[in-house]
Enzyme design. Structure first.
Site, PDB file in Angstrom:
ATOM      1  N   GLU A  80     -44.186-119.849 -65.756  1.00  0.00           N
ATOM      2  CA  GLU A  80     -45.535-120.366 -66.006  1.00  0.00           C
ATOM      3  C   GLU A  80     -45.478-121.848 -66.350  1.00  0.00           C
ATOM      4  OE1 GLU A  80     -47.605-118.273 -69.108  1.00  0.00           O
ATOM      5  OE2 GLU A  80     -49.434-119.444 -68.838  1.00  0.00           O
ATOM      6  N   SER A  82     -45.798-125.082 -68.349  1.00  0.00           N
ATOM      7  CA  SER A  82     -45.568-125.212 -69.792  1.00  0.00           C
ATOM      8  C   SER A  82     -46.569-126.177 -70.404  1.00  0.00           C
ATOM      9  CB  SER A  82     -44.153-125.725 -70.034  1.00  0.00           C
ATOM     10  OG  SER A  82     -44.044-126.155 -71.374  1.00  0.00           O
ATOM     11  N   ASN A 170     -41.257-106.466 -56.733  1.00  0.00           N
ATOM     12  CA  ASN A 170     -40.843-105.636 -55.592  1.00  0.00           C
ATOM     13  C   ASN A 170     -41.930-104.574 -55.364  1.00  0.00           C
ATOM     14  OD1 ASN A 170     -40.150-103.100 -57.004  1.00  0.00           O
ATOM     15  ND2 ASN A 170     -38.547-104.315 -57.976  1.00  0.00           N
ATOM     16  N   ARG A 172     -42.143-101.428 -55.634  1.00  0.00           N
ATOM     17  CA  ARG A 172     -42.312-100.392 -56.659  1.00  0.00           C
ATOM     18  C   ARG A 172     -43.039-100.946 -57.886  1.00  0.00           C
ATOM     19  NH1 ARG A 172     -37.478 -97.013 -59.694  1.00  0.00           N
ATOM     20  NH2 ARG A 172     -38.796 -95.274 -60.398  1.00  0.00           N
ATOM     21  N   HIS A 176     -46.936-100.161 -59.331  1.00  0.00           N
ATOM     22  CA  HIS A 176     -47.226 -99.788 -60.727  1.00  0.00           C
ATOM     23  C   HIS A 176     -48.281-100.733 -61.325  1.00  0.00           C
ATOM     24  CE1 HIS A 176     -46.585 -97.901 -64.577  1.00  0.00           C
ATOM     25  NE2 HIS A 176     -46.311 -99.058 -65.132  1.00  0.00           N
ATOM     26  N   ARG A 181     -53.913-102.133 -62.735  1.00  0.00           N
ATOM     27  CA  ARG A 181     -54.777-103.326 -62.797  1.00  0.00           C
ATOM     28  C   ARG A 181     -55.799-103.408 -61.680  1.00  0.00           C
ATOM     29  NH1 ARG A 181     -54.281-104.612 -68.087  1.00  0.00           N
ATOM     30  NH2 ARG A 181     -52.096-104.852 -68.630  1.00  0.00           N
TER      31      ARG A 181
HETATM   32  C1  LIG Z   1     -56.795-100.526 -69.127  1.00  0.00           C
HETATM   33  C2  LIG Z   1     -55.660-101.036 -69.967  1.00  0.00           C
HETATM   34  C3  LIG Z   1     -55.841-101.211 -71.322  1.00  0.00           C
HETATM   35  C4  LIG Z   1     -54.781-101.675 -72.120  1.00  0.00           C
HETATM   36  N1  LIG Z   1     -54.991-101.866 -73.453  1.00  0.00           N
HETATM   37  C5  LIG Z   1     -53.992-102.342 -74.220  1.00  0.00           C
HETATM   38  C6  LIG Z   1     -54.169-102.567 -75.631  1.00  0.00           C
HETATM   39  O1  LIG Z   1     -55.232-102.346 -76.182  1.00  0.00           O
HETATM   40  N2  LIG Z   1     -53.132-103.069 -76.358  1.00  0.00           N
HETATM   41  C7  LIG Z   1     -51.906-103.321 -75.772  1.00  0.00           C
HETATM   42  O2  LIG Z   1     -50.982-103.759 -76.461  1.00  0.00           O
HETATM   43  N3  LIG Z   1     -51.711-103.115 -74.451  1.00  0.00           N
HETATM   44  C8  LIG Z   1     -52.701-102.631 -73.671  1.00  0.00           C
HETATM   45  N4  LIG Z   1     -52.491-102.434 -72.330  1.00  0.00           N
HETATM   46  C9  LIG Z   1     -51.172-102.781 -71.764  1.00  0.00           C
HETATM   47  C10 LIG Z   1     -50.346-101.486 -71.524  1.00  0.00           C
HETATM   48  O3  LIG Z   1     -50.066-100.834 -72.742  1.00  0.00           O
HETATM   49  C11 LIG Z   1     -49.021-101.842 -70.824  1.00  0.00           C
HETATM   50  O4  LIG Z   1     -48.275-102.707 -71.661  1.00  0.00           O
HETATM   51  C12 LIG Z   1     -49.219-102.548 -69.496  1.00  0.00           C
HETATM   52  O5  LIG Z   1     -50.190-101.883 -68.738  1.00  0.00           O
HETATM   53  C13 LIG Z   1     -47.904-102.573 -68.723  1.00  0.00           C
HETATM   54  O6  LIG Z   1     -47.581-101.253 -68.336  1.00  0.00           O
HETATM   55  P1  LIG Z   1     -46.110-100.701 -68.348  1.00  0.00           P
HETATM   56  O7  LIG Z   1     -45.496-100.835 -69.707  1.00  0.00           O
HETATM   57  O8  LIG Z   1     -46.164 -99.334 -67.761  1.00  0.00           O
HETATM   58  O9  LIG Z   1     -45.398-101.702 -67.298  1.00  0.00           O
HETATM   59  P2  LIG Z   1     -43.912-102.266 -67.316  1.00  0.00           P
HETATM   60  O10 LIG Z   1     -43.654-103.065 -68.536  1.00  0.00           O
HETATM   61  O11 LIG Z   1     -43.754-102.990 -66.022  1.00  0.00           O
HETATM   62  O12 LIG Z   1     -42.997-100.994 -67.367  1.00  0.00           O
HETATM   63  C14 LIG Z   1     -42.893-100.131 -66.225  1.00  0.00           C
HETATM   64  C15 LIG Z   1     -42.386 -98.778 -66.664  1.00  0.00           C
HETATM   65  O13 LIG Z   1     -41.061 -98.911 -67.156  1.00  0.00           O
HETATM   66  C16 LIG Z   1     -40.875 -98.022 -68.258  1.00  0.00           C
HETATM   67  N5  LIG Z   1     -40.606 -98.830 -69.466  1.00  0.00           N
HETATM   68  C17 LIG Z   1     -40.766-100.159 -69.617  1.00  0.00           C
HETATM   69  N6  LIG Z   1     -40.400-100.554 -70.836  1.00  0.00           N
HETATM   70  C18 LIG Z   1     -40.023 -99.444 -71.499  1.00  0.00           C
HETATM   71  C19 LIG Z   1     -39.559 -99.216 -72.806  1.00  0.00           C
HETATM   72  N7  LIG Z   1     -39.430-100.188 -73.700  1.00  0.00           N
HETATM   73  N8  LIG Z   1     -39.268 -97.962 -73.149  1.00  0.00           N
HETATM   74  C20 LIG Z   1     -39.399 -96.936 -72.276  1.00  0.00           C
HETATM   75  N9  LIG Z   1     -39.854 -97.078 -71.012  1.00  0.00           N
HETATM   76  C21 LIG Z   1     -40.142 -98.322 -70.628  1.00  0.00           C
HETATM   77  C22 LIG Z   1     -42.148 -97.205 -68.394  1.00  0.00           C
HETATM   78  O14 LIG Z   1     -42.038 -96.062 -67.620  1.00  0.00           O
HETATM   79  C23 LIG Z   1     -43.186 -98.129 -67.793  1.00  0.00           C
HETATM   80  O15 LIG Z   1     -44.325 -97.470 -67.306  1.00  0.00           O
HETATM   81  C24 LIG Z   1     -53.517-101.966 -71.535  1.00  0.00           C
HETATM   82  C25 LIG Z   1     -53.349-101.768 -70.158  1.00  0.00           C
HETATM   83  C26 LIG Z   1     -54.402-101.316 -69.371  1.00  0.00           C
HETATM   84  C27 LIG Z   1     -54.172-101.138 -67.897  1.00  0.00           C
END
Ligand SMILES: Cc1cc2nc3c(=O)[nH]c(=O)nc-3n(C[C@H](O)[C@H](O)[C@H](O)COP(=O)(O)OP(=O)(O)OC[C@H]3O[C@@H](n4cnc5c(N)ncnc54)[C@H](O)[C@@H]3O)c2cc1C
Length: 220
Positions: A80, A82, A170, A172, A176, A181
């Site tokens: 991003e 800076s 990528n 995948r 996700h 989104r």
């Molecule tokens: C409609 C909506 C509302 C939301 N509201 C909020 C909110 O109020 N507050 C907030 O903080 N966030 C919020 N989020 C963000 C949400 O909690 C996720 O952080 C964000 O959507 C990224 O998803 P992800 O963690 O699945 O994706 P990525 O970080 O890309 O992870 C992909 C996948 O990898 C695995 N993974 C990644 N990291 C870990 C880990 N540490 N441990 C275990 N498995 C892991 C999981 O299977 C995960 O699904 C919101 C998201 C959406 C879409």
């Protein structure tokens, strides 16, 4: 607000060949049955064959959109602009529509105010936003004028300020991201960008994209 594809190295065949290496096979072109294989991998959550292609985008959007975007950690790379090294520009997100929220947390519906019936509220809300942007921008300039470092002067700027990033993913991780989104409960501002990015997945990897949609937009 925009998302622009810079480059892509991606085709459905990448998925097929990544999967077929397990039985020591290689296809130079898509063959009969390859679309069914992609569909099977998607359905059964055999996700890794979908990791061998690449998309790179340039995104310009307000900081509040980037806050949501950068929550996607796995299979995504970001760089991003800076605000420590670059003076920000007075470009702020000025929405055309003003929304209200109805319901309760987790179940909100976001409803745009009606341009005619709600003209007074819309005008006042826009005045407040624009006034706040002007005030913040003027404070930022005053701090820079005093010689304060950009990294500190920026603290007065709002999340409606525009930023720029390079985003790579990528197929995948892309799917996700799209599942979350480009979805009805995503905030409209990120959803529009995700929908625009999704067109590139559809055009470079039509069979993969169709399988994703058939699978209820659940990434493998
Ligand atoms: C409609 C909506 C509302 C939301 N509201 C909020 C909110 O109020 N507050 C907030 O903080 N966030 C919020 N989020 C963000 C949400 O909690 C996720 O952080 C964000 O959507 C990224 O998803 P992800 O963690 O699945 O994706 P990525 O970080 O890309 O992870 C992909 C996948 O990898 C695995 N993974 C990644 N990291 C870990 C880990 N540490 N441990 C275990 N498995 C892991 C999981 O299977 C995960 O699904 C919101 C998201 C959406 C879409």
């Amino acid at each position: 607000v925009k998302v622009e594809l810079l480059k892509a190295c991606a085709e459905d065949l990448d998925v097929v060949n990544a999967a077929r290496v397990s039985v020591d096979q290689w296809h130079d072109l898509m063959e009969e049955g390859d679309d069914k294989l992609i569909s099977y991998l998607m359905r059964k959550k055999h996700g890794s064959p979908f990791e061998h292609a690449y998309f790179q985008f340039r995104v310009e959007a307000p900081i509040f959109v980037f806050r949501e975007w950068h929550r996607h950690r796995v299979g995504h790379s970001y760089n991003e602009m800076s605000a420590r090294y670059t003076e920000l520009q007075p470009i702020f997100y000025k929405p055309d529509e003003i929304r209200i929220q109805i319901g309760r947390p987790g179940h909100y519906r976001y409803v745009p105010l009606k341009p005619e019936a709600d003209a007074g509220i819309i005008a006042e809300a826009k005045d407040i936003m624009h006034g706040s942007f002007e005030q913040s921008w003027s404070a930022y300039q005053d701090l820079l004028g005093l010689g304060v470092a950009k990294e500190q002067a920026r603290v007065v700027l709002p999340v409606g300020t525009y930023s720029k990033m390079i985003w790579s993913c990528n197929p995948r991780s892309f799917m996700h991201f799209l599942a979350l989104r480009n979805a009805p409960d995503a905030q409209k501002e990120i959803r529009l960008l995700a929908a625009s990015a999704e067109q590139h997945l559809r055009s470079y990897m039509p069979i993969t994209h169709a399988a994703f949609v058939e699978n209820g937009r659940v990434a493998p």
